[in-house]
Motif scaffolding. Structure first.
Motif, short mmCIF file in Angstrom:
data_model
loop_
_atom_site.label_atom_id
_atom_site.label_comp_id
_atom_site.label_asym_id
_atom_site.label_seq_id
_atom_site.Cartn_x
_atom_site.Cartn_y
_atom_site.Cartn_z
N TRP A 117 48.75 6.51 17.78
CA TRP A 117 48.16 6.82 16.46
C TRP A 117 49.25 7.33 15.55
O TRP A 117 50.06 8.13 16.02
CB TRP A 117 47.10 7.91 16.65
CG TRP A 117 46.34 8.33 15.44
CD1 TRP A 117 45.09 7.90 15.05
CD2 TRP A 117 46.72 9.31 14.45
NE1 TRP A 117 44.69 8.53 13.91
CE2 TRP A 117 45.68 9.41 13.51
CE3 TRP A 117 47.85 10.12 14.26
CZ2 TRP A 117 45.73 10.26 12.41
CZ3 TRP A 117 47.92 10.97 13.16
CH2 TRP A 117 46.85 11.03 12.25
N PRO A 118 49.32 7.05 14.29
CA PRO A 118 48.42 6.21 13.51
C PRO A 118 48.87 4.76 13.44
O PRO A 118 48.52 4.06 12.49
CB PRO A 118 48.46 6.87 12.12
CG PRO A 118 49.87 7.37 12.02
CD PRO A 118 50.31 7.72 13.43
N SER A 169 43.39 18.98 19.16
CA SER A 169 44.01 18.33 17.99
C SER A 169 45.53 18.54 18.05
O SER A 169 46.01 19.56 18.57
CB SER A 169 43.42 18.84 16.68
OG SER A 169 43.73 20.18 16.52
N LYS A 176 51.55 15.49 8.16
CA LYS A 176 50.13 15.26 7.85
C LYS A 176 49.98 14.77 6.41
O LYS A 176 49.23 13.85 6.11
CB LYS A 176 49.35 16.56 8.06
CG LYS A 176 47.87 16.31 8.20
CD LYS A 176 47.06 17.58 8.29
CE LYS A 176 47.14 18.27 9.62
NZ LYS A 176 46.19 19.38 9.76
N LEU A 188 46.41 11.62 6.96
CA LEU A 188 45.38 11.48 8.00
C LEU A 188 45.41 12.67 8.94
O LEU A 188 46.45 13.27 9.17
CB LEU A 188 45.65 10.21 8.83
CG LEU A 188 45.63 8.87 8.11
CD1 LEU A 188 46.14 7.77 9.05
CD2 LEU A 188 44.24 8.53 7.61
N ASP A 189 44.27 12.97 9.47
CA ASP A 189 44.17 14.01 10.50
C ASP A 189 43.36 13.42 11.66
O ASP A 189 42.58 12.48 11.46
CB ASP A 189 43.47 15.24 9.91
CG ASP A 189 43.85 16.50 10.67
OD1 ASP A 189 44.61 16.39 11.66
OD2 ASP A 189 43.38 17.57 10.27
N VAL A 190 43.53 13.99 12.83
CA VAL A 190 42.90 13.36 14.01
C VAL A 190 42.56 14.41 15.06
O VAL A 190 43.20 15.47 15.12
CB VAL A 190 43.87 12.30 14.60
CG1 VAL A 190 45.11 12.93 15.19
CG2 VAL A 190 43.19 11.40 15.60
N THR A 239 39.46 10.08 13.41
CA THR A 239 40.43 10.24 12.31
C THR A 239 39.71 10.56 11.01
O THR A 239 38.67 9.97 10.71
CB THR A 239 41.24 8.94 12.12
OG1 THR A 239 41.88 8.64 13.35
CG2 THR A 239 42.28 9.07 11.03
N ASN A 288 40.54 10.73 6.82
CA ASN A 288 41.50 10.52 5.73
C ASN A 288 41.46 11.78 4.85
O ASN A 288 40.44 12.05 4.21
CB ASN A 288 41.10 9.27 4.94
CG ASN A 288 42.09 8.95 3.84
OD1 ASN A 288 42.88 9.80 3.44
ND2 ASN A 288 42.04 7.72 3.34
N LEU A 319 45.31 2.29 9.19
CA LEU A 319 45.29 2.97 10.48
C LEU A 319 45.28 1.92 11.59
O LEU A 319 44.47 1.00 11.56
CB LEU A 319 44.03 3.84 10.59
CG LEU A 319 43.78 4.49 11.95
CD1 LEU A 319 44.86 5.51 12.29
CD2 LEU A 319 42.41 5.18 11.97
N GLN A 327 45.63 1.99 16.05
CA GLN A 327 45.56 3.00 17.10
C GLN A 327 45.14 2.35 18.41
O GLN A 327 44.63 1.23 18.43
CB GLN A 327 44.54 4.07 16.73
CG GLN A 327 43.15 3.52 16.46
CD GLN A 327 42.17 4.57 15.92
OE1 GLN A 327 42.43 5.76 15.97
NE2 GLN A 327 41.04 4.10 15.42
#
Ligand code: G6P
Length: 268
Positions: free
Chosen positions: A70-71, A111, A119, A124-126, A142, A144, A152, A154
């Motif tokens: 990822w990503p 996380s 970031k 994006l965060d996941v 994920t 946005n 994205l 993955q």
């Protein structure tokens, strides 16, 4: 996050591992990569293959278990060209954000500890969620966090342990189109998959269910939200060229990876 079924322990090379011991399963998650190393339902065999020469000390991504790509999946392209294969998160430390459950099932969420400039650049965060019982569900979620749509790709890059690759069949991808990454050709799968040579294929499909059948077990594998399923076994010669891949490891593993590889764009 006190829970009787999960403990933070030091692995033999001093890396931090969450050790899960539960009436229905045992499992281990590495803080490095948020990476599931092992999962064994009670009275069953180990489901995952982990190379005995895998580095667990954070010096490189872990060979085996379930790396999280990822990503992006594969080599970085476009504005990220030259950056790490399969993205960043398999090489970051992760933190535990949730543990809940009882003697029937356990949910563990982690996380990645992402530097804020990374970031921001990715937008994006996941997080990953593992739901364990006598089966396993892995969700990679994920968000946005930017103002614009973001690409994205993955993969949940699962290394399944098999007792003998020569007697292993992957069932459910008959008739699917795939890209053979070794020859760059686009082909159609004819019949179930048997592996007797190096295989690196991206099946372009959102097909939800398949199974991996060996002499002793049939593992049911389901996915949702993917647009591809990747099947990889490096086979003998390539395995020898991968320093952290046991020379004979190819006989006891196959990667079956639920993935997004087809230009998915995540709305803001
Ligand atoms: O060696 P890694 O970066 O962990 O990648 C291992 C493998 O991952 C995927 O399955 C790709 O399709 C392969 O092309 C790649 O070789």
């Amino acid at each position: 996050m006190n829970n009787p079924y999960i403990k933070l322990v030091k692995n033999k090379d001093a890396s931090d591992i969450f050790d899960l011991v539960h009436p229905r399963f045992t499992a281990q998650i590495s803080k490095f990569g948020g990476h599931l190393l092992a999962f064994k339902p009670t009275n069953q065999e180990q489901w995952l293959w982990l190379s005995t020469s895998a580095k667990l000390d954070g010096s490189k991504p872990i060979r085996g278990g379930v790396p999280l790509c990822w990503p992006w999946f594969g080599p970085a392209t476009g504005e990220f060209e030259g950056e790490p294969q399969h993205g960043y998160i398999r090489s970051l430390d992760w933190e535990l954000i949730l543990v809940e459950g009882d003697d029937k099932a356990l949910t563990v969420r982690l996380s990645p500890i992402m530097p804020s400039e990374l970031k921001e650049r990715l937008g994006l965060d996941v997080f990953v969620e593992y739901k364990f019982s006598n089966k396993l569900k892995i969700s990679l979620v994920t968000t946005n966090v930017s103002e614009t749509p973001r690409p994205l790709s993955q993969a949940i890059h699962t290394y399944f342990r098999v007792d003998d690759i020569h007697n292993t069949e992957i069932i459910g991808l008959d008739n699917c189109q795939f890209v053979d990454k070794l020859t760059k050709e686009s082909k159609q799968q004819v019949s179930d998959i048997k592996i007797d040579q190096s295989v690196d294929r991206v099946y372009v499909t959102d097909q939800p269910d398949l199974s991996c059948k060996t002499n002793t077990t049939t593992r049911l594998i389901s996915g949702a939200g993917h647009d591809s399923i990747v099947v990889w076994n490096p086979w003998k010669e390539l395995a020898k060229d991968i320093p952290d891949f046991d020379d004979n490891g190819y006989l006891n593993m196959v990667c079956i990876e639920m993935a997004n590889t087809q230009g998915f764009i995540l709305a803001s």
